[in-house]
Design a protein around this motif. Structure first.
Motif, PDB file in Angstrom:
ATOM      1  N   ASN A   1       0.849  -1.185   0.000  1.00 30.63           N
ATOM      2  CA  ASN A   1       0.000   0.000   0.000  1.00 30.63           C
ATOM      3  C   ASN A   1       0.889   1.242   0.000  1.00 30.63           C
ATOM      4  OD1 ASN A   1      -1.770   2.137   0.633  1.00 30.63           O
ATOM      5  ND2 ASN A   1      -3.101   0.806   1.840  1.00 30.63           N
ATOM      6  N   PRO A   2       0.792   2.093  -1.031  1.00 30.36           N
ATOM      7  CA  PRO A   2       1.648   3.293  -1.101  1.00 30.36           C
ATOM      8  C   PRO A   2       1.377   4.295   0.016  1.00 30.36           C
ATOM      9  CG  PRO A   2      -0.049   3.349  -2.801  1.00 30.36           C
ATOM     10  CD  PRO A   2      -0.096   1.982  -2.199  1.00 30.36           C
TER      11      PRO A   2
ATOM     12  N   LEU B   1       2.045   2.438  15.645  1.00 31.17           N
ATOM     13  CA  LEU B   1       1.604   3.830  15.652  1.00 31.17           C
ATOM     14  C   LEU B   1       0.091   3.900  15.590  1.00 31.17           C
ATOM     15  CD1 LEU B   1       3.976   5.041  12.780  1.00 31.17           C
ATOM     16  CD2 LEU B   1       4.397   5.349  15.218  1.00 31.17           C
ATOM     17  N   VAL B   2      -0.462   4.896  16.242  1.00 35.01           N
ATOM     18  CA  VAL B   2      -1.877   5.201  16.091  1.00 35.01           C
ATOM     19  C   VAL B   2      -1.982   6.712  15.949  1.00 35.01           C
ATOM     20  CG1 VAL B   2      -4.164   5.133  17.116  1.00 35.01           C
ATOM     21  CG2 VAL B   2      -2.602   3.222  17.473  1.00 35.01           C
TER      22      VAL B   2
ATOM     23  N   ASP C   1      -2.723  -2.644  -2.977  1.00 35.09           N
ATOM     24  CA  ASP C   1      -3.901  -2.099  -2.288  1.00 35.09           C
ATOM     25  C   ASP C   1      -3.690  -0.604  -2.108  1.00 35.09           C
ATOM     26  OD1 ASP C   1      -6.197  -1.664  -0.829  1.00 35.09           O
ATOM     27  OD2 ASP C   1      -5.324  -2.371   1.059  1.00 35.09           O
ATOM     28  N   ASN C   2      -4.637   0.191  -2.535  1.00 31.49           N
ATOM     29  CA  ASN C   2      -4.500   1.653  -2.467  1.00 31.49           C
ATOM     30  C   ASN C   2      -5.449   2.271  -1.442  1.00 31.49           C
ATOM     31  OD1 ASN C   2      -3.087   3.935  -3.462  1.00 31.49           O
ATOM     32  ND2 ASN C   2      -4.901   4.548  -4.650  1.00 31.49           N
ATOM     33  N   THR C   3      -5.893   1.474  -0.484  1.00 34.03           N
ATOM     34  CA  THR C   3      -6.833   1.973   0.513  1.00 34.03           C
ATOM     35  C   THR C   3      -6.149   2.943   1.471  1.00 34.03           C
ATOM     36  OG1 THR C   3      -7.977  -0.159   0.462  1.00 34.03           O
ATOM     37  CG2 THR C   3      -8.455   1.308   2.329  1.00 34.03           C
ATOM     38  N   PRO C   4      -6.722   4.149   1.687  1.00 37.40           N
ATOM     39  CA  PRO C   4      -6.124   5.076   2.669  1.00 37.40           C
ATOM     40  C   PRO C   4      -6.095   4.457   4.054  1.00 37.40           C
ATOM     41  CG  PRO C   4      -7.721   6.209   1.274  1.00 37.40           C
ATOM     42  CD  PRO C   4      -7.862   4.745   0.980  1.00 37.40           C
ATOM     43  N   LEU C   5      -5.066   4.777   4.815  1.00 36.75           N
ATOM     44  CA  LEU C   5      -4.925   4.216   6.146  1.00 36.75           C
ATOM     45  C   LEU C   5      -5.961   4.816   7.094  1.00 36.75           C
ATOM     46  CD1 LEU C   5      -1.043   4.286   6.566  1.00 36.75           C
ATOM     47  CD2 LEU C   5      -2.478   2.425   5.722  1.00 36.75           C
TER      48      LEU C   5
ATOM     49  N   GLU D   1      -0.625  13.188   9.442  1.00 41.50           N
ATOM     50  CA  GLU D   1       0.552  13.945   9.860  1.00 41.50           C
ATOM     51  C   GLU D   1       1.583  13.022  10.517  1.00 41.50           C
ATOM     52  OE1 GLU D   1       1.781  17.764  12.721  1.00 41.50           O
ATOM     53  OE2 GLU D   1      -0.195  16.830  12.898  1.00 41.50           O
ATOM     54  N   LEU D   2       1.110  12.098  11.344  1.00 40.38           N
ATOM     55  CA  LEU D   2       2.016  11.156  12.000  1.00 40.38           C
ATOM     56  C   LEU D   2       2.637  10.213  10.983  1.00 40.38           C
ATOM     57  CD1 LEU D   2       3.145   9.996  14.690  1.00 40.38           C
ATOM     58  CD2 LEU D   2       1.214   8.407  14.649  1.00 40.38           C
TER      59      LEU D   2
END
Length: 315
Positions: free
Chosen positions: A34-35, A149-150, A57-61, A154-155
């Motif tokens: 995933n990019p 990470l959560v 998979d290109n789903t946003p995180l 920005e993070l």
């Protein structure tokens, strides 16, 4: 493979020498590429030769919203920042308004370090201000260490290709001995309720499971056993629930799990103050906790302490 002591020891040895041990022992390894996923340094790097199949998979995180702290949470953050966090301390804290409030109170600190199971957005501002440098750490000097990470975009952008960050396997990051080596290790964790003897429930409300307890036990013990003798294990909580019920209680709810025992508790912090419990008698513990409970519940807690301990809590 037969689970003999020799085989278990070999697997542990292999996991130390090869951080990506999961890819080495699996018959077939499928990678989801995933990019949007940040690239981090440390144990998270896996060479493409270890992968059998790759799926795009290109789903946003998913992103965790940052909520402003309540006045009570902000007060807790200020109490911890002003009284318990020293310059040069190494911090562990979880996610939520209280950890974020603590981070907001540390803008004037110097040479802080991060060694934490996870960290969130609040760390970024401290890095940019120069408050977090990791320069006094004995292990992984100059690096923020975490396992997951959560946060928000920005993070994710902050950690992407950032050599200042090392993401390491959780059995290493949470290892009590490793934690104890960090200078002035300061572990800040929250909970659901604390009884008058100092027992901490952090994963359940009575018999109902509310969450996992994460690395609380590991870091509370690691900070308590710090090799420099300056560690601070801290349990922080708002004194009342949203329904106005006290979180400092005579006894834990029936069926509630004790995550951190009264033998391990040191500091308990609410918006009303700081209670230091380590090495104190049950009467002294009850007195200290009643003093930081919500004023509306102190009289009832005093009566409960009298019934349970057969005497008034002693100062």
């Amino acid at each position: 493979m037969k689970r003999t002591k020799e085989n278990i020891a070999k697997r542990i040895e292999e996991s130390v020498r090869h951080p990506d041990i999961a890819t080495r022992v699996c018959v077939c390894v499928v990678a989801q590429v995933n990019p949007h996923m940040p690239r981090t340094f440390g144990d998270a790097i896996i060479h493409e030769s270890h992968i059998d199949y790759a799926v795009s998979d290109n789903t946003p995180l998913p992103e965790h919203p940052v909520k402003p702290p309540s006045p009570e949470e902000a007060r807790i953050g200020q109490l911890i920042g002003d009284n318990l966090v020293e310059d040069g301390a190494t911090l562990q804290m979880g996610i939520g308004s209280i950890p974020d409030a603590v981070l907001s109170a540390l803008k004037g600190h110097k040479d802080l370090g991060i060694h934490s199971e996870m960290f969130s957005v609040g760390v970024i501002d401290l890095v940019r201000r120069g408050a977090v440098t990791n320069n006094r750490k004995k292990v992984h000097k100059g690096r923020i260490v975490g396992s997951f990470l959560v946060g928000n975009r920005e993070l994710y952008d902050f950690v992407d290709n950032n050599p200042f960050i090392e993401m390491l396997e959780i059995d290493y990051v949470n290892n009590t001995h490793v934690v104890s080596q960090q200078p002035t290790m300061t572990a800040i964790n929250s909970c659901i309720e604390v009884d008058l003897t100092g027992q901490v429930s952090a994963d359940s409300i009575g018999t109902r499971m509310y969450s996992g307890f994460g690395g609380q036990v590991d870091f509370i013990r690691g900070a308590a056993e710090s090799l420099d003798g300056r560690g601070k294990p801290i349990i922080a909580l708002v004194s009342n629930t949203k329904k106005g019920e006290s979180k400092i209680v005579p006894t834990l709810k029936v069926g509630a799990g004790v995550v951190t025992t009264r033998a391990h508790v040191h500091y308990v912090v609410t918006e009303n103050g700081i209670a230091f419990l380590f090495g104190k008698t049950l009467r002294q513990r009850a007195h200290a906790l009643i003093n930081i409970a919500h004023p509306d519940h102190r009289e009832a807690l005093e009566r409960a302490a009298f019934d349970r301990l057969k005497c008034m809590p002693a100062p």
